[in-house]
Design a protein around this motif. Structure first.
Motif, PDB file in Angstrom:
ATOM      1  N   ASP A  93       3.644   8.674  -3.861  1.00 36.63           N
ATOM      2  CA  ASP A  93       2.192   8.544  -4.002  1.00 36.63           C
ATOM      3  C   ASP A  93       1.721   7.098  -3.877  1.00 36.63           C
ATOM      4  OD1 ASP A  93       2.229  11.242  -4.447  1.00 36.63           O
ATOM      5  OD2 ASP A  93       2.021  11.093  -6.631  1.00 36.63           O
ATOM      6  N   ASP A  94       2.617   6.160  -4.145  1.00 36.53           N
ATOM      7  CA  ASP A  94       2.275   4.735  -4.046  1.00 36.53           C
ATOM      8  C   ASP A  94       2.868   4.191  -2.737  1.00 36.53           C
ATOM      9  OD1 ASP A  94       1.718   2.062  -4.367  1.00 36.53           O
ATOM     10  OD2 ASP A  94       3.326   1.718  -5.832  1.00 36.53           O
ATOM     11  N   VAL A  95       2.015   4.015  -1.741  1.00 28.72           N
ATOM     12  CA  VAL A  95       2.545   3.619  -0.421  1.00 28.72           C
ATOM     13  C   VAL A  95       3.267   2.270  -0.480  1.00 28.72           C
ATOM     14  CG1 VAL A  95       0.884   4.972   0.923  1.00 28.72           C
ATOM     15  CG2 VAL A  95       0.370   2.591   0.342  1.00 28.72           C
ATOM     16  N   ALA A  96       2.897   1.418  -1.415  1.00 24.41           N
ATOM     17  CA  ALA A  96       3.543   0.106  -1.502  1.00 24.41           C
ATOM     18  C   ALA A  96       5.019   0.225  -1.880  1.00 24.41           C
ATOM     19  CB  ALA A  96       2.823  -0.784  -2.513  1.00 24.41           C
ATOM     20  N   SER A  97       5.436   1.380  -2.345  1.00 26.50           N
ATOM     21  CA  SER A  97       6.843   1.563  -2.713  1.00 26.50           C
ATOM     22  C   SER A  97       7.724   1.803  -1.489  1.00 26.50           C
ATOM     23  CB  SER A  97       7.002   2.712  -3.717  1.00 26.50           C
ATOM     24  OG  SER A  97       6.747   3.965  -3.110  1.00 26.50           O
ATOM     25  N   PHE A  98       7.094   1.989  -0.329  1.00 24.14           N
ATOM     26  CA  PHE A  98       7.888   2.158   0.899  1.00 24.14           C
ATOM     27  C   PHE A  98       7.230   1.532   2.128  1.00 24.14           C
ATOM     28  CE2 PHE A  98       5.239   5.912   0.256  1.00 24.14           C
ATOM     29  CZ  PHE A  98       4.600   6.044   1.478  1.00 24.14           C
TER      30      PHE A  98
ATOM     31  N   GLY B  41      13.347   7.128  -1.348  1.00 26.58           N
ATOM     32  CA  GLY B  41      11.898   7.323  -1.423  1.00 26.58           C
ATOM     33  C   GLY B  41      11.108   6.072  -1.723  1.00 26.58           C
ATOM     34  N   ASN B  42      11.715   5.120  -2.414  1.00 26.94           N
ATOM     35  CA  ASN B  42      10.971   3.924  -2.829  1.00 26.94           C
ATOM     36  C   ASN B  42      11.779   2.650  -2.590  1.00 26.94           C
ATOM     37  OD1 ASN B  42      10.598   6.049  -5.521  1.00 26.94           O
ATOM     38  ND2 ASN B  42       8.871   5.684  -4.164  1.00 26.94           N
ATOM     39  N   PRO B  43      12.215   2.406  -1.352  1.00 21.72           N
ATOM     40  CA  PRO B  43      13.072   1.232  -1.120  1.00 21.72           C
ATOM     41  C   PRO B  43      12.386  -0.098  -1.412  1.00 21.72           C
ATOM     42  CG  PRO B  43      12.407   2.250   0.959  1.00 21.72           C
ATOM     43  CD  PRO B  43      12.001   3.186  -0.123  1.00 21.72           C
ATOM     44  N   CYS B  44      11.053  -0.120  -1.392  1.00 17.05           N
ATOM     45  CA  CYS B  44      10.338  -1.377  -1.647  1.00 17.05           C
ATOM     46  C   CYS B  44      10.031  -1.592  -3.127  1.00 17.05           C
ATOM     47  CB  CYS B  44       9.049  -1.425  -0.841  1.00 17.05           C
ATOM     48  SG  CYS B  44       9.318  -1.492   0.941  1.00 17.05           S
ATOM     49  N   GLY B  45      10.548  -0.729  -3.972  1.00 20.72           N
ATOM     50  CA  GLY B  45      10.332  -0.908  -5.403  1.00 20.72           C
ATOM     51  C   GLY B  45       9.757   0.337  -6.049  1.00 20.72           C
ATOM     52  N   PRO B  47       7.412   2.987  -7.797  1.00 20.10           N
ATOM     53  CA  PRO B  47       5.979   3.204  -7.634  1.00 20.10           C
ATOM     54  C   PRO B  47       5.165   2.463  -8.692  1.00 20.10           C
ATOM     55  CG  PRO B  47       7.154   5.267  -7.368  1.00 20.10           C
ATOM     56  CD  PRO B  47       8.166   4.249  -7.825  1.00 20.10           C
ATOM     57  N   TYR B  48       4.147   1.783  -8.229  1.00 17.68           N
ATOM     58  CA  TYR B  48       3.161   1.078  -9.063  1.00 17.68           C
ATOM     59  C   TYR B  48       3.730  -0.123  -9.820  1.00 17.68           C
ATOM     60  CZ  TYR B  48       0.779   5.407  -7.962  1.00 17.68           C
ATOM     61  OH  TYR B  48       0.243   6.468  -7.283  1.00 17.68           O
ATOM     62  N   ASP B  49       4.960  -0.517  -9.529  1.00 10.57           N
ATOM     63  CA  ASP B  49       5.529  -1.725 -10.124  1.00 10.57           C
ATOM     64  C   ASP B  49       5.341  -2.882  -9.142  1.00 10.57           C
ATOM     65  OD1 ASP B  49       7.072  -3.799 -11.168  1.00 10.57           O
ATOM     66  OD2 ASP B  49       8.583  -2.439 -11.986  1.00 10.57           O
ATOM     67  N   GLU B  50       4.163  -3.465  -9.193  1.00 11.14           N
ATOM     68  CA  GLU B  50       3.797  -4.483  -8.190  1.00 11.14           C
ATOM     69  C   GLU B  50       4.706  -5.703  -8.256  1.00 11.14           C
ATOM     70  OE1 GLU B  50      -0.325  -5.481  -8.102  1.00 11.14           O
ATOM     71  OE2 GLU B  50      -0.970  -3.381  -8.181  1.00 11.14           O
TER      72      GLU B  50
END
Lengths: 157, 129
Positions: A93-98, B41-45, B47-50
């Motif tokens: 749901d959080d596009v910034a995570s990918f 699913g979340n290789p860039c970190g 979710p919502y953990d800026e």
């Protein structure tokens, strides 16, 4: 206790077998890997982003091909349903995570990178490596060149 | 995605891959790889953990600058949490889903036959549900 990395190759093999497939998927493997040095500093480089997620549009959800989407405004969602990811454990749901556009915008503001390309590209994960090698990869290269990208960040989901 | 990275790099565009499937990427070989040891699913970190997401992209940028040769692999310092059950949970096959998977495969093959007849030449990998 040492952490043991997940073997997705074995898990994928077993998952295919459990579904009655009799031929194991053959993952791409090469003797050598290409390498290109950075031509200019990061602070002068334009960064392009490539994702395996598809545009969350009527066409993007059904048409498996290379898509290009404006980097601004950042999309609020991407279509991820058909991809292999850990659906029982997390969410997309959080596009910034990918899709690291917000993060790159911050680095641009700080002067760490030169700029973010005006669009990013979606490339489908294909069973056929031939489709990727002969169609999608050349198409992504052509679009990156149109965008005058200096460096590409690729984020498979 | 590794194939695309290799193609770009061969044609003069430096790349970094950020992902969570270490064995798949290493099997193929890419110029630079930053590994997030997270569920897919979340290789860039998370979710919502800026803060975490920002650090991971900074590390990817550092890797771009520091890598001197192909197949350079780095890991983020982050973990998913205390609970490591996610490692075994992905694509789990047991008596609870064995028959469902078999039926799913049959249905998928029928769909693939139909797709080919309809001229659809592209297919995704089997996805975990």
């Amino acid at each position: 206790m040492a952490i043991k990395d997940v073997s997705y190759i074995i898990k994928t093999r077993d998952y295919y077998r459990a579904q009655g497939y009799t031929t194991d998927y053959l993952w791409a493997q090469f003797d050598t890997t290409p390498f290109t040095h950075l031509e200019k500093p990061l602070s002068e480089s334009r960064i392009g982003v490539i994702t395996t997620t598809m545009p969350d549009t009527e066409a993007g959800r059904v048409d498996r091909r290379v898509w290009s989407t404006a980097s601004a405004p950042i999309p609020r969602s991407m279509y991820t349903e058909e991809l292999s990811w850990h659906k029982s454990m997390t969410h997309t749901d959080d596009v910034a995570s990918f899709l690291p556009l917000a993060q790159l915008n911050s680095l641009q503001d700080e002067g760490v990178i030169g700029s973010v390309a005006s669009r990013f590209h979606s490339v489908p994960t294909e069973y056929s490596q031939r489709n990727t090698l002969e169609q999608d990869a050349p198409e992504v290269l052509a679009r990156c060149r149109q965008d005058e990208v200096d460096i590409a960040i690729l984020v498979p989901l | 995605m590794s194939l695309v990275a290799r193609h770009l790099e061969t044609n003069g565009i430096p790349t970094v891959v950020i992902g969570s499937a270490l064995d798949v990427v290493e099997h193929c070989g890419v110029p630079r790889y930053l590994h997030s040891d997270f569920p897919l699913g979340n290789p860039c970190g998370k979710p919502y953990d800026e803060a975490m997401q920002g650090e991971i992209i900074r590390q990817a940028m550092s890797l771009l600058e520091s890598a001197e040769a192909a197949n350079t692999v780095a890991r983020t310092p982050f973990t998913w949490g205390e609970d490591c059950n996610w490692r075994d949970d992905y694509a789990r096959i047991d008596n609870n889903n064995r028959e469902a998977l078999r039926l799913r495969g049959e249905a998928r093959r029928q769909q693939q036959t139909q797709d080919k007849a309809d001229g659809k030449l592209r297919a995704a990998m089997v996805s975990e549900t």
